[in-house]
Design a protein around this motif. Structure first.
Motif, mmCIF file in Angstrom:
data_model
loop_
_atom_site.group_PDB
_atom_site.id
_atom_site.type_symbol
_atom_site.label_atom_id
_atom_site.label_comp_id
_atom_site.label_asym_id
_atom_site.label_seq_id
_atom_site.Cartn_x
_atom_site.Cartn_y
_atom_site.Cartn_z
ATOM 1 N N GLU A 115 1.021 -1.236 12.471
ATOM 2 C CA GLU A 115 -0.220 -0.508 12.761
ATOM 3 C C GLU A 115 -0.343 0.761 11.934
ATOM 4 O O GLU A 115 -1.446 1.148 11.530
ATOM 5 C CB GLU A 115 -0.295 -0.135 14.249
ATOM 6 C CG GLU A 115 -0.190 -1.310 15.193
ATOM 7 C CD GLU A 115 1.232 -1.504 15.652
ATOM 8 O OE1 GLU A 115 1.479 -1.419 16.864
ATOM 9 O OE2 GLU A 115 2.103 -1.726 14.807
ATOM 10 N N VAL A 116 0.776 1.446 11.695
ATOM 11 C CA VAL A 116 0.725 2.717 10.975
ATOM 12 C C VAL A 116 0.231 2.535 9.543
ATOM 13 O O VAL A 116 -0.155 3.507 8.897
ATOM 14 C CB VAL A 116 2.108 3.404 10.958
ATOM 15 C CG1 VAL A 116 2.507 3.843 12.347
ATOM 16 C CG2 VAL A 116 3.176 2.497 10.356
ATOM 17 N N GLN A 117 0.217 1.317 9.049
ATOM 18 C CA GLN A 117 -0.230 1.067 7.684
ATOM 19 C C GLN A 117 -1.732 0.811 7.584
ATOM 20 O O GLN A 117 -2.277 0.768 6.480
ATOM 21 C CB GLN A 117 0.506 -0.147 7.101
ATOM 22 C CG GLN A 117 2.001 0.026 6.946
ATOM 23 C CD GLN A 117 2.666 -1.254 6.480
ATOM 24 O OE1 GLN A 117 2.657 -2.257 7.189
ATOM 25 N NE2 GLN A 117 3.219 -1.229 5.279
ATOM 26 N N THR A 175 -4.595 2.373 8.008
ATOM 27 C CA THR A 175 -5.479 3.282 7.285
ATOM 28 C C THR A 175 -5.354 3.092 5.782
ATOM 29 O O THR A 175 -6.360 2.976 5.062
ATOM 30 C CB THR A 175 -5.163 4.738 7.656
ATOM 31 O OG1 THR A 175 -5.392 4.929 9.056
ATOM 32 C CG2 THR A 175 -6.049 5.699 6.870
ATOM 33 N N GLU A 176 -4.109 3.042 5.287
ATOM 34 C CA GLU A 176 -3.896 2.891 3.845
ATOM 35 C C GLU A 176 -4.270 1.479 3.368
ATOM 36 O O GLU A 176 -4.798 1.308 2.268
ATOM 37 C CB GLU A 176 -2.442 3.198 3.490
ATOM 38 C CG GLU A 176 -2.077 4.674 3.560
ATOM 39 C CD GLU A 176 -2.755 5.504 2.470
ATOM 40 O OE1 GLU A 176 -3.169 4.920 1.448
ATOM 41 O OE2 GLU A 176 -2.872 6.725 2.651
ATOM 42 N N VAL A 177 -4.004 0.480 4.190
ATOM 43 C CA VAL A 177 -4.342 -0.890 3.815
ATOM 44 C C VAL A 177 -5.852 -1.049 3.643
ATOM 45 O O VAL A 177 -6.336 -1.629 2.657
ATOM 46 C CB VAL A 177 -3.802 -1.891 4.855
ATOM 47 C CG1 VAL A 177 -4.410 -3.282 4.652
ATOM 48 C CG2 VAL A 177 -2.287 -1.972 4.782
ATOM 49 N N LEU A 178 -6.615 -0.528 4.593
ATOM 50 C CA LEU A 178 -8.067 -0.655 4.503
ATOM 51 C C LEU A 178 -8.640 0.207 3.386
ATOM 52 O O LEU A 178 -9.621 -0.173 2.734
ATOM 53 C CB LEU A 178 -8.708 -0.304 5.846
ATOM 54 C CG LEU A 178 -8.406 -1.294 6.978
ATOM 55 C CD1 LEU A 178 -9.061 -0.838 8.272
ATOM 56 C CD2 LEU A 178 -8.865 -2.700 6.616
ATOM 57 N N ALA A 204 -1.862 -7.457 10.757
ATOM 58 C CA ALA A 204 -3.109 -8.147 10.418
ATOM 59 C C ALA A 204 -3.252 -9.440 11.210
ATOM 60 O O ALA A 204 -4.355 -9.800 11.648
ATOM 61 C CB ALA A 204 -3.153 -8.437 8.921
ATOM 62 N N GLY A 205 -2.131 -10.144 11.423
ATOM 63 C CA GLY A 205 -2.194 -11.390 12.179
ATOM 64 C C GLY A 205 -2.542 -11.184 13.638
ATOM 65 O O GLY A 205 -3.210 -12.021 14.259
ATOM 66 N N VAL A 206 -2.111 -10.053 14.212
ATOM 67 C CA VAL A 206 -2.420 -9.759 15.611
ATOM 68 C C VAL A 206 -3.845 -9.237 15.754
ATOM 69 O O VAL A 206 -4.594 -9.635 16.644
ATOM 70 C CB VAL A 206 -1.409 -8.734 16.170
ATOM 71 C CG1 VAL A 206 -1.844 -8.247 17.556
ATOM 72 C CG2 VAL A 206 -0.016 -9.348 16.256
ATOM 73 N N ARG A 207 -4.243 -8.331 14.864
ATOM 74 C CA ARG A 207 -5.542 -7.649 15.000
ATOM 75 C C ARG A 207 -6.494 -8.092 13.882
ATOM 76 O O ARG A 207 -7.167 -7.277 13.259
ATOM 77 C CB ARG A 207 -5.328 -6.136 14.978
ATOM 78 C CG ARG A 207 -4.431 -5.642 16.101
ATOM 79 C CD ARG A 207 -4.461 -4.142 16.237
ATOM 80 N NE ARG A 207 -3.939 -3.464 15.059
ATOM 81 C CZ ARG A 207 -4.385 -2.298 14.594
ATOM 82 N NH1 ARG A 207 -5.403 -1.709 15.187
ATOM 83 N NH2 ARG A 207 -3.830 -1.736 13.541
ATOM 84 N N TYR A 208 -6.562 -9.385 13.661
ATOM 85 C CA TYR A 208 -7.333 -9.896 12.538
ATOM 86 C C TYR A 208 -8.820 -9.568 12.644
ATOM 87 O O TYR A 208 -9.503 -9.368 11.629
ATOM 88 C CB TYR A 208 -7.131 -11.410 12.393
ATOM 89 C CG TYR A 208 -7.580 -12.231 13.574
ATOM 90 C CD1 TYR A 208 -8.862 -12.729 13.661
ATOM 91 C CD2 TYR A 208 -6.696 -12.530 14.612
ATOM 92 C CE1 TYR A 208 -9.278 -13.491 14.740
ATOM 93 C CE2 TYR A 208 -7.082 -13.298 15.698
ATOM 94 C CZ TYR A 208 -8.380 -13.768 15.760
ATOM 95 O OH TYR A 208 -8.774 -14.519 16.841
ATOM 96 N N SER A 237 0.820 -1.207 0.000
ATOM 97 C CA SER A 237 0.000 0.000 0.000
ATOM 98 C C SER A 237 0.858 1.262 0.000
ATOM 99 O O SER A 237 2.078 1.229 0.213
ATOM 100 C CB SER A 237 -0.917 0.012 1.232
ATOM 101 O OG SER A 237 -0.149 0.157 2.409
ATOM 102 N N ALA A 238 0.203 2.392 -0.224
ATOM 103 C CA ALA A 238 0.855 3.693 -0.088
ATOM 104 C C ALA A 238 1.281 3.884 1.368
ATOM 105 O O ALA A 238 0.869 3.141 2.261
ATOM 106 C CB ALA A 238 -0.098 4.797 -0.515
#
Length: 525
Positions: free
Chosen positions: A92-94, A96-99, A121-125, A10-11
């Motif tokens: 975590e900082v990614q 917003t852009e990932v979603l 993603a694996g931690v906060r799936y 992602s960006a």
């Protein structure tokens, strides 16, 4: 029939233009692409939405962003028409852009399966799956799991219950399936497909300068010889997903180094292992092979070198192999805190190893973390005092951050210390300090240490003992001058990151350093 897939980095968005300009090749996506191509007929493409952008721009909310506009991404996705889109979410900082990217995929390719993988993603799936724009989360190593997903789609089978994935069930519940047991020996995994994206994205002088500002040689290449970590440090979230250590053979690792040197012109190799020195015999063999093969390449270890694995013989071997600086994740100068975080550091031995590194011409840097949940002002002062007396060339002062998946995260939850928001914007406090106060202390400590070190070298005896070995050759002198210029300009432009020992976790709040230091003095008394 082969399944067409697309992997996307992602960006990037952040509060600092310099931070956003750091653009590392998506090694994990390149590893998955190479694996799929080796073991199947499925088609896989990669898009680096950050690298594909021409520059860093400022957004309406005041942050900086580097990324391909949505229109360009949408056009590329339509042209490729994948059935599966995989998105990397490491930190975590990614999120917003990932979603944002996942929603764009859903709008442009409504029939495509959206898979997200990576540490965060694996931690906060549950958070990712709960948005409705993510179909599956891959937890742990991605190669075999992603290939299994493609194979099942190809055969028309269900994707429920795929080992190594997390999914949202029809009743709204979330399920984390058992971890995948690898079926293919690790040394039979191919090298990352570094040709799957244009090398100019990463090897040009501008990107190299932004991404590897302290590199001795360029271009620098990333190599991961091992994955995971067996330690259980209280502040680290890696073990929540990668709690086993899996390593390629030393011969495999050095073969890959040689491949990067001969095929791509690599002049420096940066190891991105979670814990490169976990097995000292394994690491020693890698250094021995680099020396034996005569590979003239500089070496760096991004996550640092565990100081308790070092002795004078190991340090001398590392230097012969090409290591020129060493970052030591010591974490605290307080023995009680070290016991709490389960870090097996002997502080006296650490000073002895730092002294030997300095005498041999190695630049020495350490990570020290301030503000663990129950630390008092005196505890913090003890760590800062140890750093001041350590003999290190530089100290990175970070603040202890409650990361979901880390062992100490529950302490903040149980005491209701997490005040608002989600990583990286969330605010928290400890028993004695707010986040903003800790950031102020860390900022002042970092600046004060740099000034102290400059004064230290004004003494001719110290300069002769510690500085001269680092500028003994023209090559060393040129590097020292370049590093000094960058350090001065960096300090002038931006504040040092203060979050955890993982430098992608940066999110600063307003500070009042003088007031914070006054508070520290008052609490201490």
């Amino acid at each position: 029939m082969a399944v067409r897939s697309l992997l996307i980095k992602s960006a990037k968005r952040g509060a600092s233009e310099d931070y956003v300009a750091v653009n590392l090749e998506p090694l994990g996506l390149m590893q998955i692409a190479a694996f799929v191509r080796k073991y199947s007929a499925h088609m896989v493409s990669i898009i680096d939405a950050q690298a594909d952008a021409s520059c860093v721009t400022r957004t309406d909310d005041g942050t900086f962003r580097m990324g391909t506009p949505d229109a360009g991404l949408s056009e590329a996705m339509r042209d490729l028409a994948p059935r599966v889109v995989g998105i990397s979410a490491l930190f975590e900082v990614q999120q917003t852009e990932v979603l944002h990217l996942a929603r764009l995929v859903r709008a442009v390719l409504p029939g495509a399966l959206v898979v997200v993988g990576g540490l965060d993603a694996g931690v906060r799936y549950e958070e990712y799956l709960g948005t409705g724009c993510v179909d599956l989360v891959v937890r742990g190593e991605g190669e075999e799991t992603f290939l299994d997903v493609l194979d099942r789609l190809d055969r028309g089978e269900t994707l429920q219950g795929v080992p190594g994935t997390c999914e949202r069930l029809d009743d709204g519940a979330y399920r984390m399936h058992p971890p995948r047991v690898p079926q293919i020996p690790f040394d039979e995994y191919p090298y990352p497909d570094r040709d799957s994206l244009p090398r100019v994205f990463y090897d040009n002088a501008r990107t190299q300068g932004a991404s590897f500002p302290f590199a001795r040689e360029q271009p620098a290449f990333l190599i991961q010889g091992s994955r995971g970590c067996k330690l259980r440090c209280a502040f680290c979230d890696i073990v929540a997903v990668h709690d086993e250590w899996n390593a390629h053979s030393p011969e495999y690792v050095v073969d890959e180094i040689q491949h990067c040197v001969e095929h791509y012109g690599a002049r420096e190799v940066v190891f991105v292992d979670d814990n490169f020195m976990l097995d000292q015999r394994w690491a020693r063999r890698i250094f021995e092979l680099v020396v034996a093969r005569g590979l003239r390449v500089s070496l760096d270890v991004m996550a640092g070198v565990a100081v308790w694995t070092l002795n004078e013989t190991m340090i001398d071997l590392m230097i012969r192999a090409g290591l020129y600086r060493v970052c030591l994740p010591i974490e605290s100068g307080n023995p009680q805190t070290l016991r709490f975080i389960k870090k097996p550091v002997n502080l006296d031995n650490a000073k002895a190893m730092i002294d030997h590194c300095n005498r041999q011409g190695l630049y020495t840097v350490a990570n020290l973390i301030l503000g663990f949940p129950f630390e008092t002002a005196e505890d913090i002062r003890r760590t800062i005092d140890w750093g001041n007396a350590s003999g290190l060339d530089a100290v990175n002062y970070f603040i202890a951050t409650p990361l979901p998946g880390a062992r100490m995260y529950s302490i903040y939850e149980e005491n209701d210390w997490i005040e608002r928001g989600e990583p990286p914007e969330m605010s928290w406090r400890t028993e004695h300090f707010t986040r903003a106060e800790l950031e102020g202390i860390a900022e002042e400590a970092s600046g004060a240490y740099l000034a102290r070190r400059v004064r230290f070298y004004w003494d001719p005896r110290n300069a002769f003992r510690y500085l001269v070995p680092k500028i003994a050759s023209p090559r060393q002198l040129r590097y020292a001058l370049r590093m000094a210029r960058h350090t001065v300009s960096h300090r002038a432009r931006m504040r040092l990151p203060a979050a955890t020992s993982r430098d992608d976790r940066v999110g600063r709040a307003p500070m009042a350093p003088g007031a914070v230091q006054e508070r520290l003095r008052k609490v201490a008394t």
